[in-house]
Design a protein around this motif. Structure first.
Motif, short mmCIF file in Angstrom:
data_model
loop_
_atom_site.label_atom_id
_atom_site.label_comp_id
_atom_site.label_asym_id
_atom_site.label_seq_id
_atom_site.Cartn_x
_atom_site.Cartn_y
_atom_site.Cartn_z
N ALA A 59 -16.85 -42.98 3.33
CA ALA A 59 -17.99 -42.11 3.07
C ALA A 59 -18.00 -40.89 3.98
O ALA A 59 -18.63 -39.88 3.65
N LYS A 60 -17.32 -40.95 5.09
CA LYS A 60 -17.31 -39.85 6.05
C LYS A 60 -16.05 -39.00 5.94
O LYS A 60 -15.89 -38.02 6.68
N LEU A 61 -15.14 -39.36 5.04
CA LEU A 61 -13.95 -38.55 4.82
C LEU A 61 -14.29 -37.36 3.93
O LEU A 61 -15.12 -37.46 3.02
N SER A 62 -13.62 -36.25 4.18
CA SER A 62 -13.75 -35.11 3.26
C SER A 62 -13.12 -35.48 1.93
O SER A 62 -12.35 -36.44 1.82
N ASP A 63 -13.43 -34.70 0.90
CA ASP A 63 -12.84 -34.97 -0.40
C ASP A 63 -11.32 -34.93 -0.33
O ASP A 63 -10.63 -35.74 -0.98
N GLU A 64 -10.79 -34.02 0.48
CA GLU A 64 -9.34 -33.91 0.60
C GLU A 64 -8.73 -35.15 1.24
O GLU A 64 -7.68 -35.65 0.79
N ARG A 65 -9.41 -35.68 2.24
CA ARG A 65 -8.87 -36.87 2.91
C ARG A 65 -9.07 -38.12 2.05
O ARG A 65 -8.29 -39.07 2.14
N VAL A 66 -10.12 -38.16 1.24
CA VAL A 66 -10.26 -39.26 0.29
C VAL A 66 -9.06 -39.29 -0.65
O VAL A 66 -8.49 -40.36 -0.92
N GLU A 67 -8.66 -38.11 -1.13
CA GLU A 67 -7.49 -38.06 -2.01
C GLU A 67 -6.22 -38.42 -1.27
O GLU A 67 -5.30 -39.03 -1.84
#
Length: 314
Positions: A59-67
């Motif tokens: 939940a605290k990752l940026s969208d880029e790091r989620v990907e």
């Protein structure tokens, strides 16, 4: 209906901690670190994990790091069984609103990972005494404030609405001295929430390890299994010296501890349980024990489902 082979059974990643060996938070670590830890799970024949926020808070990752995390999962041939929040209560007096926002973010992310349930609860950060104890549950921890119970129900209902909109479930983890701290309290709370997308996580390992009186495990499971939609599953020894009143407990693999999980899992299926399992263990080679537990559950499911099919065709 799942088969024994494809039933979602994940390894809780809590045992790796939330920092690298040099103290870097996993949130900020290279994805190579994530891959290395996931690979250790895969090497033990387990291909699903629960990325608890005590390991890597998605939940605290940026969208880029989620990907980036998604690419790592795919690259290692892994998938998610579930997503769990740990010690981040939505009614924490200091951080409750942020924890609520994080829970909503988990619910938003879950379907894209094929996850059908997000787990949360009301336990809070361990105390200094708990941190110093051999086992943290030997010291008293946070106790929920009865005055905040209505707020807890309101916020859980809100999460239930968000889960329903995503086509998934929310599960409430049973934990001592919280609003879902005993079977009776847990059933009462989930009935008061009264939401089709909200159920219980019957994590009764959290209770049988306590050095205090608890109900017999069979009685406890009989109360909560009809309301359960997800399962943190672990086992402990439990003993009481009646001469002195002294309790003892210690973590054990599922098939060796106080609770007979072959019996409990079969009973859960009889009552209609269809949720994922998340295997946990504290101490020793926790990952190795978790892997044994995953394979044990699949064997129990194989036997139980075969019996059910034979009975249906008779």
């Amino acid at each position: 209906m799942f088969t024994a082979e494809n039933w979602p059974i994940g390894a809780n990643m809590l045992g790796f901690g939330n920092k690298t060996s040099d103290g870097t938070p996993l949130l900020e670590a290279s994805s190579n670190v994530w891959a290395s830890q996931l690979r250790q799970v895969k090497e033990l024949g387990v291909d699903m994990v629960d990325p608890t926020d005590a390991w890597l808070p998605l939940a605290k990752l940026s969208d880029e790091r989620v990907e980036e995390f998604r690419r790592v999962l795919d690259g290692e041939g892994m998938s998610l069984s579930s997503i769990s929040m740990t010690r981040n209560s939505v009614v924490d007096v200091n951080n409750g609103e942020q924890n609520l926002a994080d829970a909503l973010r988990f619910i938003e992310l879950a379907p894209s990972f094929g996850v059908s349930v997000v787990n949360t609860g009301f336990m809070q950060a361990i105390t200094e005494k708990q941190a110093k104890a051999i086992w943290f549950w030997l010291e008293d921890g946070h106790v929920d404030d009865p005055a905040l119970r209505d707020l807890a129900i309101e916020r859980v209902r809100h999460l239930g609405d968000a889960a329903a909109a995503q086509g998934i479930q929310l599960s409430l983890e049973m934990y001592e001295d919280t609003y879902v701290g005993t079977p009776d309290e847990a059933v009462s709370f989930v009935k008061d929430v009264d939401h089709a997308s909200v159920g219980l996580n019957p994590d009764l390992g959290n209770l049988v390890r306590l050095h205090r009186e608890v109900e017999p495990w069979e009685d406890m499971f009989e109360k909560v299994l009809p309301h359960s939609n997800f399962w943190h599953i672990k086992n402990y020894t439990r003993d009481l010296d009646t001469a002195t009143g002294a309790y003892s407990s210690a973590p054990m693999p599922l098939k060796y501890g106080y609770i007979n999980y072959r019996k409990v899992i079969r009973r859960a299926l009889e009552l209609g349980y269809t949720g994922p399992f998340c295997c946990e263990h504290y101490g020793s080679d926790s990952l190795g024990v978790i892997a044994e537990n995953v394979h044990y559950i699949r064997q129990v499911l194989t036997s139980a489902l075969a019996d059910a099919a034979a009975g249906a065709s008779a």
